[in-house]
Scaffold this motif. Structure first.
Motif, mmCIF file in Angstrom:
data_model
loop_
_atom_site.group_PDB
_atom_site.id
_atom_site.type_symbol
_atom_site.label_atom_id
_atom_site.label_comp_id
_atom_site.label_asym_id
_atom_site.label_seq_id
_atom_site.Cartn_x
_atom_site.Cartn_y
_atom_site.Cartn_z
ATOM 1 N N LYS A 280 -44.718 27.188 -2.219
ATOM 2 C CA LYS A 280 -44.640 26.263 -1.854
ATOM 3 C C LYS A 280 -44.376 24.608 -0.643
ATOM 4 C CE LYS A 280 -43.442 25.658 -7.005
ATOM 5 N NZ LYS A 280 -42.811 25.604 -8.300
ATOM 6 N N GLU A 281 -43.111 25.817 -0.300
ATOM 7 C CA GLU A 281 -43.328 24.783 0.931
ATOM 8 C C GLU A 281 -44.339 24.694 1.838
ATOM 9 O OE1 GLU A 281 -39.313 25.425 4.725
ATOM 10 O OE2 GLU A 281 -39.908 27.057 3.322
ATOM 11 N N LEU A 282 -44.884 25.232 2.177
ATOM 12 C CA LEU A 282 -45.693 25.093 3.242
ATOM 13 C C LEU A 282 -46.974 24.207 2.666
ATOM 14 C CD1 LEU A 282 -45.932 28.746 3.773
ATOM 15 C CD2 LEU A 282 -45.450 27.356 5.535
ATOM 16 N N GLU A 283 -47.255 24.682 1.795
ATOM 17 C CA GLU A 283 -48.779 23.918 0.342
ATOM 18 C C GLU A 283 -47.790 22.361 1.077
ATOM 19 O OE1 GLU A 283 -48.270 25.024 -3.348
ATOM 20 O OE2 GLU A 283 -50.587 26.189 -3.117
ATOM 21 N N SER A 284 -46.435 21.696 1.215
ATOM 22 C CA SER A 284 -46.356 20.627 1.084
ATOM 23 C C SER A 284 -46.321 20.030 2.477
ATOM 24 C CB SER A 284 -44.928 20.073 0.837
ATOM 25 O OG SER A 284 -43.866 21.241 1.703
ATOM 26 N N VAL A 285 -46.822 21.028 3.401
ATOM 27 C CA VAL A 285 -46.504 20.891 5.192
ATOM 28 C C VAL A 285 -48.413 19.764 5.378
ATOM 29 C CG1 VAL A 285 -47.140 21.386 7.027
ATOM 30 C CG2 VAL A 285 -45.532 22.428 5.619
ATOM 31 N N ALA A 286 -48.016 18.688 6.109
ATOM 32 C CA ALA A 286 -49.122 17.912 6.600
ATOM 33 C C ALA A 286 -50.237 18.394 6.970
ATOM 34 C CB ALA A 286 -48.320 16.507 6.670
ATOM 35 N N ARG A 287 -51.001 19.106 6.812
ATOM 36 C CA ARG A 287 -51.756 19.750 7.314
ATOM 37 C C ARG A 287 -53.309 18.928 8.474
ATOM 38 N NH1 ARG A 287 -54.265 23.185 2.721
ATOM 39 N NH2 ARG A 287 -52.000 23.255 2.006
ATOM 40 N N GLY A 288 -53.020 19.341 10.062
ATOM 41 C CA GLY A 288 -53.769 18.474 10.612
ATOM 42 C C GLY A 288 -55.653 18.793 10.515
ATOM 43 N N SER A 289 -55.963 19.805 9.420
ATOM 44 C CA SER A 289 -57.259 20.153 9.116
ATOM 45 C C SER A 289 -57.111 19.839 7.261
ATOM 46 C CB SER A 289 -57.616 21.736 9.348
ATOM 47 O OG SER A 289 -58.865 21.992 8.313
ATOM 48 N N ASN A 290 -58.387 19.079 6.803
ATOM 49 C CA ASN A 290 -58.232 18.711 6.040
ATOM 50 C C ASN A 290 -59.371 19.422 4.467
ATOM 51 O OD1 ASN A 290 -57.051 16.103 6.032
ATOM 52 N ND2 ASN A 290 -58.742 15.228 6.605
ATOM 53 N N THR A 291 -59.801 20.805 5.723
ATOM 54 C CA THR A 291 -60.205 22.048 4.620
ATOM 55 C C THR A 291 -59.940 22.822 4.810
ATOM 56 O OG1 THR A 291 -61.832 22.208 7.016
ATOM 57 C CG2 THR A 291 -62.707 20.582 5.520
ATOM 58 N N CYS A 292 -58.545 22.988 5.289
ATOM 59 C CA CYS A 292 -57.783 24.479 5.690
ATOM 60 C C CYS A 292 -57.373 24.617 4.786
ATOM 61 C CB CYS A 292 -56.621 24.068 6.553
ATOM 62 S SG CYS A 292 -55.401 25.739 6.721
ATOM 63 N N MET A 293 -58.029 26.046 3.737
ATOM 64 C CA MET A 293 -57.175 26.996 2.251
ATOM 65 C C MET A 293 -56.280 27.930 3.216
ATOM 66 S SD MET A 293 -59.434 29.070 0.884
ATOM 67 C CE MET A 293 -59.660 30.287 1.737
ATOM 68 N N LEU A 294 -55.540 27.807 2.081
ATOM 69 C CA LEU A 294 -53.258 27.997 2.358
ATOM 70 C C LEU A 294 -53.507 29.106 1.431
ATOM 71 C CD1 LEU A 294 -50.966 28.181 3.994
ATOM 72 C CD2 LEU A 294 -50.502 26.534 2.082
ATOM 73 N N VAL A 295 -53.185 30.402 2.439
ATOM 74 C CA VAL A 295 -53.229 31.810 1.030
ATOM 75 C C VAL A 295 -51.871 32.236 0.908
ATOM 76 C CG1 VAL A 295 -54.105 34.385 0.687
ATOM 77 C CG2 VAL A 295 -56.359 31.821 0.247
ATOM 78 N N LEU A 296 -50.783 33.092 0.443
ATOM 79 C CA LEU A 296 -49.806 34.014 0.560
ATOM 80 C C LEU A 296 -50.323 34.861 -0.354
ATOM 81 C CD1 LEU A 296 -47.278 34.149 2.276
ATOM 82 C CD2 LEU A 296 -46.757 32.852 -0.015
#
Length: 297
Positions: A280-296
Motif C-alpha cells: 500500500k505504501e509503495l503504491e502511493s508513491v508517485a512513479r516516474g513511469s506511467n506504465t510501471c506494474m508494481l508487484v509484491l
C-alpha cells in the motif's frame, strides 16, 4: 579414481579427435615433454592433485585450442596458485568453496584469458586473486571473499551481464560498466545506489538484500545528488528480493520508483507479515513511469 595416480595414455596425445577431457578425484602424473592434446577444447579439473603448481601450467599449455575450462578445488587439491594463462579460452568456471576455513599460505588464482566471453567464480577461500583484462566478456558471475575487489571489478568492466556478490561490507566504486545491461547484486541499498551512476545503459536490476551484524552501518541511505542516466532513460525491470521494508529500504525503493522513467515492472519479494501494508505504501508513491506494474510477493 579416488586419488590414485593417473597418467594419460600415450595414445591420447596422438588422437586429434579427443575434444573433451574430464579429470576427477585423481592424482595427475606429470606430462611428458614435447606432447600436445591438439584436439582438446573442453577440460575439467575436478578435485585433482598435481605434483606442483607448474604441472597445471604445463597441462594447459599443451591444449592449444582450449576454449572451455572448469576448475573445482577441494580439501584434496594441493595446488597453491592456479595460473590460468590461456589466450584461446572462452568459458571459465571456478568453484573454490569446499571447506570451512582458509588453508595456510598464499593460495588462489591468476587468470590471463583475454578471449573470455563467459566467466563464473565462487571462491570463499582464496586470499590471492589476480584477473587480467577481459575485453570480450559478455556474462560474469562473481561470488568471492577477497580484499582485491577493486582490481577484480576493473577486469569485468566490458561485461553485459553481471551477477556480483562480494562478502565484504563495502563495494569499491571506481569502475564504470559502460556496456552493462543486466545486473544482479547482493548488497545493501547504500552500495548499489552508488553503482547506478557507473552503469549508464542498465536495463535490468535485480537486488538481493544482504543482512549482517553491521546492518545499521552498511544500510544507511543517502539519496544521490542527481538522478543516474540509467534511471532516466534505460531501466525497465527492477526486482528486489528479501525486501523487509525498513526505513532505509523504503527510501531506496521510493527513489527508484519516482525516478525510473522507463520502468515497466517493479517486483518486491518479502517474507514479512506486514507486506500488505508495504505494498500500500509503495503504491502511493508517485512513479516516474506511467506504465510501471508494481508487484509484491
Amino acid at each position: 579414481m579416488l586419488y590414485k595416480s593417473f597418467e594419460l595414455p600415450e595414445s591420447l596425445y596422438l588422437y586429434p579427435q579427443l575434444e573433451t577431457l574430464i579429470l576427477e578425484k585423481l592424482s595427475f602424473v606429470d606430462i611428458p615433454s614435447k606432447v600436445n592434446l591438439i584436439g582438446v577444447k573442453k577440460l575439467h579439473l575436478l578435485s585433482v592433485r598435481f605434483s606442483s603448481d607448474e604441472s597445471v601450467t604445463k597441462l594447459l599449455r599443451i591444449c592449444p585450442l582450449l576454449e572451455d575450462l572448469a576448475v573445482r578445488r577441494s580439501l584434496y587439491t594441493n595446488v597453491m596458485i592456479f595460473n590460468i594463462d590461456v589466450p584461446t579460452l572462452k568459458s571459465l568456471s571456478i568453484d573454490n568453496s569446499s571447506g570451512k576455513s582458509r588453508p595456510e599460505g598464499v593460495h588462489g588464482f591468476v587468470i590471463n584469458a583475454p578471449s573470455l566471453t563467459c566467466f563464473s567464480i565462487k571462491d570463499t577461500l582464496s586470499n590471492y586473486l589476480l584477473f587480467g583484462n577481459m575485453p570480450e566478456l559478455v556474462k560474469a558471475s562473481v561470488n568471492i571473499v577477497c580484499d582485491q575487489t577493486e582490481d577484480i571489478l576493473g577486469s569485468l568492466a566490458s561485461t553485459r551481464y553481471l551477477s556480483l556478490r562480494f562478502q565484504s561490507l563495502y563495494l569499491p566504486l571506481a569502475t564504470s560498466f559502460l556496456f552493462l545491461d543486466h545486473l544482479e547484486l547482493y548488497s545493501f541499498p547504500s552500495q548499489w545506489c552508488h553503482l547506478l551512476k557507473d552503469t549508464p545503459i542498465l536495463r535490468v536490476l535485480k537486488l538481493y538484500q544482504k543482512h549482517s551484524q553491521y546492518n545499521d552501518v552498511a544500510d544507511s541511505w543517502n539519496q544521490p545528488s542527481y538522478v543516474p542516466e540509467c534511471l532516466l532513460s534505460h531501466l525497465e525491470v527492477f526486482e528486489w528480493r528479501q525486501y523487509n521494508g525498513t526505513d532505509q529500504e523504503r527510501e531506496a525503493a521510493k527513489y527508484i520508483l519516482a525516478n525510473a522513467s522507463c520502468l515497466k515492472k517493479a517486483s518486491f519479494y518479502s517474507k514479512s507479515a506486514k507486506k500488505h501494508d508495504m505494498l500500500k505504501e509503495l503504491e502511493s508513491v508517485a512513479r516516474g513511469s506511467n506504465t510501471c506494474m508494481l508487484v509484491l510477493e
